[in-house]
Design an enzyme around this catalytic site. Structure first.
Site, PDB file in Angstrom:
ATOM      1  N   ARG A  52       0.836  -1.212   0.000  1.00  0.00           N
ATOM      2  CA  ARG A  52       0.000   0.000   0.000  1.00  0.00           C
ATOM      3  C   ARG A  52       0.862   1.250   0.000  1.00  0.00           C
ATOM      4  NH1 ARG A  52      -1.784   1.844   4.500  1.00  0.00           N
ATOM      5  NH2 ARG A  52      -2.356  -0.123   5.480  1.00  0.00           N
ATOM      6  N   TYR A 104     -11.232  21.106 -14.705  1.00  0.00           N
ATOM      7  CA  TYR A 104     -11.916  19.808 -14.750  1.00  0.00           C
ATOM      8  C   TYR A 104     -13.081  19.825 -13.763  1.00  0.00           C
ATOM      9  CZ  TYR A 104     -12.993  14.933 -14.169  1.00  0.00           C
ATOM     10  OH  TYR A 104     -13.669  13.749 -14.069  1.00  0.00           O
ATOM     11  N   ASP A 177      -2.095  21.550 -13.303  1.00  0.00           N
ATOM     12  CA  ASP A 177      -2.719  20.379 -13.927  1.00  0.00           C
ATOM     13  C   ASP A 177      -2.311  20.428 -15.402  1.00  0.00           C
ATOM     14  OD1 ASP A 177      -4.320  18.543 -15.246  1.00  0.00           O
ATOM     15  OD2 ASP A 177      -6.125  18.971 -14.070  1.00  0.00           O
ATOM     16  N   LYS A 202      -5.240   9.752 -19.173  1.00  0.00           N
ATOM     17  CA  LYS A 202      -5.385  10.376 -20.494  1.00  0.00           C
ATOM     18  C   LYS A 202      -4.183  10.038 -21.379  1.00  0.00           C
ATOM     19  CE  LYS A 202      -8.881  12.131 -18.263  1.00  0.00           C
ATOM     20  NZ  LYS A 202     -10.085  11.379 -18.105  1.00  0.00           N
TER      21      LYS A 202
HETATM   22  C1  LIG Z   1      -7.852  17.958 -16.844  1.00  0.00           C
HETATM   23  C2  LIG Z   1      -8.258  16.823 -15.952  1.00  0.00           C
HETATM   24  N1  LIG Z   1      -7.814  16.793 -14.689  1.00  0.00           N
HETATM   25  C3  LIG Z   1      -8.154  15.774 -13.860  1.00  0.00           C
HETATM   26  C4  LIG Z   1      -8.989  14.738 -14.251  1.00  0.00           C
HETATM   27  C5  LIG Z   1      -9.353  13.637 -13.284  1.00  0.00           C
HETATM   28  O1  LIG Z   1      -8.628  12.469 -13.563  1.00  0.00           O
HETATM   29  P1  LIG Z   1      -9.171  10.959 -13.370  1.00  0.00           P
HETATM   30  O2  LIG Z   1     -10.401  10.813 -14.201  1.00  0.00           O
HETATM   31  O3  LIG Z   1      -8.013  10.133 -13.810  1.00  0.00           O
HETATM   32  O4  LIG Z   1      -9.472  10.785 -11.911  1.00  0.00           O
HETATM   33  C6  LIG Z   1      -9.456  14.725 -15.551  1.00  0.00           C
HETATM   34  C7  LIG Z   1     -10.366  13.639 -16.021  1.00  0.00           C
HETATM   35  O5  LIG Z   1     -11.121  13.791 -16.975  1.00  0.00           O
HETATM   36  C8  LIG Z   1      -9.083  15.794 -16.440  1.00  0.00           C
HETATM   37  O6  LIG Z   1      -9.540  15.836 -17.711  1.00  0.00           O
END
Ligand SMILES: Cc1ncc(COP(=O)(O)O)c(C=O)c1O
Length: 381
Positions: A52, A104, A177, A202
């Site tokens: 873990r 997001y 991000d 992604k």
């Molecule tokens: C720009 C962005 N940040 C964060 C996330 C969240 O990631 P996850 O879906 O892997 O938890 C996403 C998911 O669509 C995203 O597009």
């Protein structure tokens, strides 16, 4: 790795992987959850007790990502959300977080409820307006500035270097991000960011078959130690098979991202000014309001994501998406197959996204097929 190894070589060779015992050029999966001690009670590997906390397969992918982002350390998480929330959970009651009004959607929703529950002040800035970001950050003592660039799904581009200077000038730390920019097109730590975040679900994985998140830190500070402890204690680590798949996906990331960028640019250029199209939003177009920042900050392409707004409002936009044949109508982004989504309808009535906008995640197909697909969907009325 040998000195000055280029990104493409690092990725294709998964950090120059070679199993010294067998000669295997592909790592095996190590699923053990626990690690034994010898007759004297000493661990066979002093760094390994229980899975873990750390995992053999995750560490391989972490090492490659850490080098790509020029960071001091990288940790993989069970999802992008697990990674982002671990970092935000290092804030204490009374701290202040400044985040973009466009980001997001699920993370934004979580920030609003988490910050309210834990007495963390949350303020939003407009990512298309540098003066607004300055004003919001300086309005009160700020601890963390969150930037998403390009920002999903309207692709505002934020100048990371400027944001880092602003954050550091008031004693705050900057998180970027960089999911859409990928570790290939932008290197936030070199531009001054303290932490880089990716939804590795992604482009890093790239095959729509792993949910994963990554955090990379510029230095191993107290906040980093806390985020790592949160991963171990909350159990947000990425499993061995997913880590293995992620490293396998990363081996082609440079080729996939290059092709997605080419496809996105050609698609955006083709539909800009097209009859029935009111706007194409893509950082690679000179019409994009932050195109100059994108040219400075993004090397090798402007990403595989774009959005298109259509004349005729929500009804016509819903008809167009319904007629697409090559684009799959699905959420997420960054895979080899092209996806399309009517974001406002998915996000619901509180969505800030215009309801005549479709978001396209460009895959690596022949761009001619993708262009023809949208053309027939627009013309079939
Ligand atoms: C720009 C962005 N940040 C964060 C996330 C969240 O990631 P996850 O879906 O892997 O938890 C996403 C998911 O669509 C995203 O597009």
């Amino acid at each position: 790795m040998a000195g000055n190894t280029r990104t493409e070589t690092l990725l294709a060779q998964a950090g120059h992987y070679l199993d010294k015992e067998t000669g295997a050029v592909v790592p095996s999966i190590q699923p053990s959850t626990t690690f034994a001690r010898d007759e004297q009670g000493e661990l066979y590997d002093k760094d390994r007790i229980y899975a873990r906390d750390k995992s053999v397969n995750a560490e391989m992918a972490e090492a490659v990502l850490c080098e790509l982002e020029a960071g001091a350390s990288c940790k993989l998480f069970a999802s992008g959300m697990a990674a982002a929330t671990a970092l935000v959970q290092t804030l204490r009651p009374g701290n202040r977080l400044v985040a973009p009004s466009v980001m997001y959607w699920s993370l934004r929703a979580w920030l609003i409820s988490f910050c309210a529950d834990w007495n963390i002040e949350l303020a939003f800035y407009d990512p298309s307006d540098e003066a607004d970001m300055d004003r919001v950050v300086k309005a009160q003592a700020t601890d963390m500035l969150w930037v998403e660039t390009p920002a999903n799904p309207t692709w505002q581009v934020v100048d990371i270097k400027r944001a880092a200077d602003l954050a550091h000038g008031v004693g705050a730390q900057l998180v970027v991000d960089s999911t859409v920019a990928t570790p290939l097109l932008t290197r936030p730590i070199e531009l001054g960011a303290d932490y880089v975040f990716h939804s590795a679900t992604k482009y890093i994985n790239g095959h729509s078959d792993v949910v994963a998140g990554a955090l990379i830190t510029a230095k191993e500070d107290d906040r980093w130690a806390k985020a790592c402890a949160i991963r171990a204690q909350h159990g947000g680590i990425l499993g061995p098979f997913e880590s293995w798949l992620l490293l396998r996906g990363m081996r082609t990331m440079h080729v996939r991202v290059e092709r997605a960028c080419e496809n996105a640019l050609a698609f955006a250029q083709h539909f800009e000014g097209y009859p029935g199209v009111s706007e194409v939003i893509y950082p690679g177009l000179s019409s994009h309001p932050q195109h100059e920042i994108a040219v400075r900050q993004m090397q090798g392409g402007f990403g595989g994501m774009l959005s298109i707004r259509f004349d005729g409002g929500v009804e016509r936009t819903a008809q167009i998406i319904g007629r697409l044949k090559h684009f799959l109508r699905a959420t997420s982004l960054g895979g080899v197959e092209s996806l399309v989504e009517h974001r406002a309808l998915i996000e619901g009535p509180d969505s800030p996204v215009p309801d005549d906008l479709l978001r396209f995640s460009m895959g690596i197909e022949h761009v001619g097929d993708l262009i023809q697909d949208l053309e027939q969907a627009i013309k079939a009325e």
